[in-house]
Scaffold this motif. Structure first.
Motif, mmCIF file in Angstrom:
data_model
loop_
_atom_site.group_PDB
_atom_site.id
_atom_site.type_symbol
_atom_site.label_atom_id
_atom_site.label_comp_id
_atom_site.label_asym_id
_atom_site.label_seq_id
_atom_site.Cartn_x
_atom_site.Cartn_y
_atom_site.Cartn_z
ATOM 1 N N ARG A 111 11.427 33.039 64.824
ATOM 2 C CA ARG A 111 11.091 32.159 65.951
ATOM 3 C C ARG A 111 12.030 30.947 66.007
ATOM 4 N NH1 ARG A 111 4.696 31.850 64.767
ATOM 5 N NH2 ARG A 111 4.388 34.074 64.518
ATOM 6 N N ASP A 112 13.309 31.213 66.150
ATOM 7 C CA ASP A 112 14.295 30.129 66.132
ATOM 8 C C ASP A 112 14.154 29.137 67.279
ATOM 9 O OD1 ASP A 112 15.342 31.777 68.150
ATOM 10 O OD2 ASP A 112 17.395 31.595 67.451
ATOM 11 N N LYS A 113 13.509 29.529 68.372
ATOM 12 C CA LYS A 113 13.346 28.617 69.511
ATOM 13 C C LYS A 113 12.021 27.859 69.475
ATOM 14 C CE LYS A 113 16.302 31.379 72.456
ATOM 15 N NZ LYS A 113 16.374 32.312 73.557
ATOM 16 N N ALA A 114 11.191 28.148 68.475
ATOM 17 C CA ALA A 114 9.901 27.466 68.347
ATOM 18 C C ALA A 114 10.107 26.056 67.799
ATOM 19 C CB ALA A 114 8.970 28.252 67.431
ATOM 20 N N GLU A 115 9.262 25.151 68.220
ATOM 21 C CA GLU A 115 9.342 23.776 67.738
ATOM 22 C C GLU A 115 9.152 23.747 66.220
ATOM 23 O OE1 GLU A 115 6.820 19.738 68.466
ATOM 24 O OE2 GLU A 115 7.332 20.911 70.248
ATOM 25 N N CYS A 116 9.922 22.927 65.568
ATOM 26 C CA CYS A 116 9.852 22.788 64.115
ATOM 27 C C CYS A 116 9.031 21.543 63.800
ATOM 28 C CB CYS A 116 11.258 22.666 63.532
ATOM 29 S SG CYS A 116 11.316 22.927 61.755
ATOM 30 N N THR A 117 7.910 21.720 63.162
ATOM 31 C CA THR A 117 7.048 20.589 62.845
ATOM 32 C C THR A 117 7.625 19.780 61.681
ATOM 33 O OG1 THR A 117 5.723 21.795 61.223
ATOM 34 C CG2 THR A 117 5.007 21.926 63.540
ATOM 35 N N ARG A 118 7.126 18.563 61.529
ATOM 36 C CA ARG A 118 7.547 17.725 60.411
ATOM 37 C C ARG A 118 7.241 18.421 59.079
ATOM 38 N NH1 ARG A 118 7.792 11.948 61.647
ATOM 39 N NH2 ARG A 118 6.849 11.529 59.635
ATOM 40 N N GLY A 119 6.104 19.095 59.021
ATOM 41 C CA GLY A 119 5.745 19.817 57.800
ATOM 42 C C GLY A 119 6.736 20.925 57.478
ATOM 43 N N MET A 120 7.171 21.662 58.495
ATOM 44 C CA MET A 120 8.168 22.720 58.281
ATOM 45 C C MET A 120 9.480 22.125 57.779
ATOM 46 S SD MET A 120 7.763 25.065 61.660
ATOM 47 C CE MET A 120 6.211 25.761 62.152
ATOM 48 N N ILE A 121 9.879 21.002 58.392
ATOM 49 C CA ILE A 121 11.135 20.365 57.986
ATOM 50 C C ILE A 121 11.064 19.943 56.520
ATOM 51 C CG2 ILE A 121 12.656 18.372 58.350
ATOM 52 C CD1 ILE A 121 11.769 18.487 61.344
ATOM 53 N N VAL A 122 9.976 19.322 56.137
ATOM 54 C CA VAL A 122 9.824 18.882 54.749
ATOM 55 C C VAL A 122 9.861 20.085 53.805
ATOM 56 C CG1 VAL A 122 8.234 17.801 53.114
ATOM 57 C CG2 VAL A 122 8.657 16.733 55.329
ATOM 58 N N LYS A 123 9.228 21.165 54.188
ATOM 59 C CA LYS A 123 9.224 22.378 53.344
ATOM 60 C C LYS A 123 10.649 22.934 53.216
ATOM 61 C CE LYS A 123 7.319 25.970 51.282
ATOM 62 N NZ LYS A 123 6.964 25.921 49.887
ATOM 63 N N PHE A 124 11.388 23.009 54.308
ATOM 64 C CA PHE A 124 12.780 23.476 54.251
ATOM 65 C C PHE A 124 13.600 22.604 53.322
ATOM 66 C CE2 PHE A 124 12.713 25.188 58.936
ATOM 67 C CZ PHE A 124 11.957 26.288 58.544
ATOM 68 N N LEU A 125 13.452 21.280 53.454
ATOM 69 C CA LEU A 125 14.216 20.360 52.614
ATOM 70 C C LEU A 125 13.820 20.470 51.151
ATOM 71 C CD1 LEU A 125 14.326 17.192 54.890
ATOM 72 C CD2 LEU A 125 16.139 18.867 54.503
ATOM 73 N N TYR A 126 12.541 20.642 50.896
ATOM 74 C CA TYR A 126 12.072 20.835 49.522
ATOM 75 C C TYR A 126 12.710 22.081 48.923
ATOM 76 C CZ TYR A 126 8.989 21.815 45.608
ATOM 77 O OH TYR A 126 8.502 22.106 44.361
ATOM 78 N N ASN A 127 12.827 23.124 49.719
ATOM 79 C CA ASN A 127 13.363 24.395 49.224
ATOM 80 C C ASN A 127 14.866 24.371 48.958
ATOM 81 O OD1 ASN A 127 10.834 25.550 49.264
ATOM 82 N ND2 ASN A 127 11.122 26.560 51.222
ATOM 83 N N ILE A 128 15.604 23.416 49.518
ATOM 84 C CA ILE A 128 17.052 23.381 49.252
ATOM 85 C C ILE A 128 17.387 22.564 48.012
ATOM 86 C CG2 ILE A 128 17.741 23.749 51.638
ATOM 87 C CD1 ILE A 128 18.608 20.783 51.721
ATOM 88 N N ARG A 129 16.450 21.838 47.490
ATOM 89 C CA ARG A 129 16.743 20.980 46.323
ATOM 90 C C ARG A 129 16.886 21.762 45.063
ATOM 91 N NH1 ARG A 129 15.259 15.285 45.987
ATOM 92 N NH2 ARG A 129 16.847 14.707 47.407
#
Length: 129
Positions: A111-129
Motif C-alpha cells: 500500500r505505497d499510496k496509503a497515508e503513513c501514520t506517525r506510528g508507522m514512521i517510528v516503527k520504520f525508523l526503529y527497524n533501521i537502527r
C-alpha cells in the motif's frame, strides 16, 4: 523531521531563500526540510513545492529512509507484495523489505499510496537502527 532528529539535528548550509515555494525560512521545520533537501532525501514536487501540509505516504517515507541510507541496491527486483508498487518507490520498498524495515501489511500488500501514520514512521525508523 523524524530523520533529521535521528541524525542528531545536523545544521544544513543555511539558505536565505527557501528551495520550496511553500516553506518559508521562518517555518518551524525549515532547518530539517533544508537538511533533507541538501542531503537528497527529499526533492519536493515538480511545481517547486514541498507539500508542507500534505500527509506522507508509505512509499514516500520508505523512499526518504532509503535515500538517507545512501540508496543501496536491493538484491532482488521481485516484489513480495500482492499489490503493485509505484515505480518511483519500488527500489526503496524492495530494499526496505530486504532490510526488515517493513514487511508490509498483514494482507500481503504494501500500500505505497496509503497515508503513513506517525506510528508507522517510528516503527520504520526503529527497524533501521
Amino acid at each position: 523531521m523524524f530523520l533529521w532528529r535521528m541524525a542528531g539535528k545536523p545544521n544544513p548550509t543555511y539558505k536565505a531563500k527557501s528551495p520550496f515555494k511553500d516553506v518559508p525560512t521562518n517555518h518551524a521545520f525549515y532547518k530539517a526540510i533544508l537538511w533533507g533537501q541538501q542531503k537528497g532525501i527529499t526533492k519536493g514536487y515538480s511545481d517547486g513545492t514541498f507539500g508542507i501540509d500534505q500527509p506522507c505516504t508509505r512509499g514516500q517515507i520508505v523512499t526518504f529512509i532509503w535515500r538517507y541510507k545512501g540508496q543501496p541496491k536491493p538484491k532482488t527486483t521481485k516484489s513480495p507484495f500482492k499489490d503493485t508498487t509505484t515505480p518511483a518507490y519500488k527500489t526503496a520498498v524492495l530494499w526496505a523489505v530486504e532490510k526488515k524495515v517493513t514487511n508490509g501489511c498483514s494482507d500481503g500488500t504494501f500500500r505505497d499510496k496509503a497515508e503513513c501514520t506517525r506510528g508507522m514512521i517510528v516503527k520504520f525508523l526503529y527497524n533501521i537502527r
